[in-house]
Motif scaffolding. Sequence first.
Motif, short mmCIF file in Angstrom:
data_model
loop_
_atom_site.label_atom_id
_atom_site.label_comp_id
_atom_site.label_asym_id
_atom_site.label_seq_id
_atom_site.Cartn_x
_atom_site.Cartn_y
_atom_site.Cartn_z
N PRO A 166 0.80 -1.24 0.00
CA PRO A 166 0.00 0.00 0.00
C PRO A 166 0.82 1.28 0.00
N ASP A 167 2.14 1.18 0.25
CA ASP A 167 2.95 2.40 0.31
C ASP A 167 3.90 2.52 -0.88
N ARG A 168 3.74 1.67 -1.91
CA ARG A 168 4.68 1.69 -3.03
C ARG A 168 3.98 2.03 -4.34
N ALA A 169 4.69 2.73 -5.20
CA ALA A 169 4.20 2.95 -6.56
C ALA A 169 4.28 1.64 -7.33
N LEU A 170 3.31 1.43 -8.23
CA LEU A 170 3.32 0.26 -9.11
C LEU A 170 3.92 0.70 -10.45
N VAL A 171 4.86 -0.08 -10.95
CA VAL A 171 5.61 0.31 -12.15
C VAL A 171 5.68 -0.86 -13.14
N ILE A 172 5.44 -0.55 -14.41
CA ILE A 172 5.64 -1.51 -15.50
C ILE A 172 6.41 -0.78 -16.60
N ARG A 173 7.61 -1.24 -16.92
CA ARG A 173 8.43 -0.57 -17.94
C ARG A 173 8.20 -1.19 -19.33
N SER A 174 8.78 -0.53 -20.32
CA SER A 174 8.99 -1.09 -21.67
C SER A 174 7.72 -1.26 -22.49
N LEU A 175 6.82 -0.29 -22.43
CA LEU A 175 5.61 -0.33 -23.23
C LEU A 175 5.73 0.64 -24.41
N ASN A 176 5.20 0.24 -25.56
CA ASN A 176 5.15 1.17 -26.69
C ASN A 176 3.85 0.96 -27.46
N GLU A 177 3.46 2.00 -28.20
CA GLU A 177 2.15 2.01 -28.85
C GLU A 177 2.06 1.09 -30.07
N VAL A 178 3.17 0.54 -30.51
CA VAL A 178 3.13 -0.38 -31.65
C VAL A 178 2.89 -1.81 -31.19
N ALA A 179 3.73 -2.31 -30.31
CA ALA A 179 3.61 -3.69 -29.84
C ALA A 179 2.63 -3.85 -28.69
N ASP A 180 2.32 -2.75 -27.96
CA ASP A 180 1.56 -2.86 -26.71
C ASP A 180 0.35 -1.94 -26.66
N ARG A 181 -0.20 -1.61 -27.80
CA ARG A 181 -1.30 -0.63 -27.83
C ARG A 181 -2.47 -1.06 -26.93
N GLU A 182 -2.91 -2.31 -27.04
CA GLU A 182 -4.06 -2.76 -26.26
C GLU A 182 -3.72 -2.81 -24.77
N SER A 183 -2.52 -3.25 -24.44
CA SER A 183 -2.12 -3.31 -23.04
C SER A 183 -2.05 -1.91 -22.43
#
Length: 365
Positions: A140-157
Amino acid sequence: MSGLAAADPARAAVFVALINAHPIEDLIAGLTTRMSLFDPDGAAFPLTLNDRGEAGNCYICRPSAAYIDYALEEIRHFARQPLLQRSMAGLIRACRPLLRASGLDHQVQINNWLFSTNPVPALGGAQARLIRDRLCAAYPDRALVIRSLNEVADRESMAALREAGFQMLPARRIWLYDGRSPARSRDIRRDEALLRDGAFETVTEFSAQEYDAAAQLYGQLYLQKYTPLNPQYQGLFLSEMHRAGLLDLIALRGPEGDLVAVTGLFESGLTLTQPVVGYVTTRPEAEGLYRRMMALSRQRAENAGRFFNMSAGAAGFKKNRRAQPVIEYTAVYTGHLPAVQRRATSVIAGVLTRLGIPLLQRFDL
């Protein structure tokens, strides 16, 4: 296969066990992190935990290293424009208190394979909400982070994560080659001719000493020529990852019997990445060692029908090989954190979007 089912539970479990079997410094020098397995709804992701103020972290686990320390290193590209260089350095340093206020270094990072690029399995709306809810409850005290997204390969995600309340922070501009639709150019044909010249022996099996040599080749390029802020992979990391089938390691052996170049390939979902590449930087440029390693990786992406994420930098080289520039993002969720952290994160996202992206595009970085 879509959603969380696209994340391979067995593969993630092997990786987490491998990392936890050794002191992290023996695998990646200068890194501090704690690794665990996150397995919602039958899937599994490697998860890293980091705290603000931890020393010795590179950008794969610490946003302040990516957005401040690494950014300051990158302004070396403007050495011929001293006024612009000083202005950019001042702006970057001015953002340090803002990044500290955001608390993003105090994070839990999802899908962190400890690479500069971690391709993200396809995520739908329900999966994104499930990740958010379970991790907010657990941390509850930490930011949630997901790296390495781009609009070509990961548009839906990316759309699913936005709907779940994640903000998209521009991280860098990468170069993406579409191996699903192979292209040809003069430079690609020349690279392929190099691979056929028989000047070097291709190596896929390594002795313990050769894993160390491969790590040294990576270090010559990414740590000595570029910056020690890059992940400092050790021979033990390369050997463990290769033997476990998590990293496909390929090297070239010269006529003298020594390894002269290496590449390490990682595949996930629609994307192939090259987190490890290196060569003897003192050898004649005409041997084309870097070109050979990039060509091997491009061919692998074509054979697998995947995107080849060529990472950032060397814009002219990659453009000439039909790669396209695309902005890479880091998804961040802070909706469960105090208001000051939420506001600071929103300001950072705005600054990076309005100033960072145009600078990357204007100066072809």
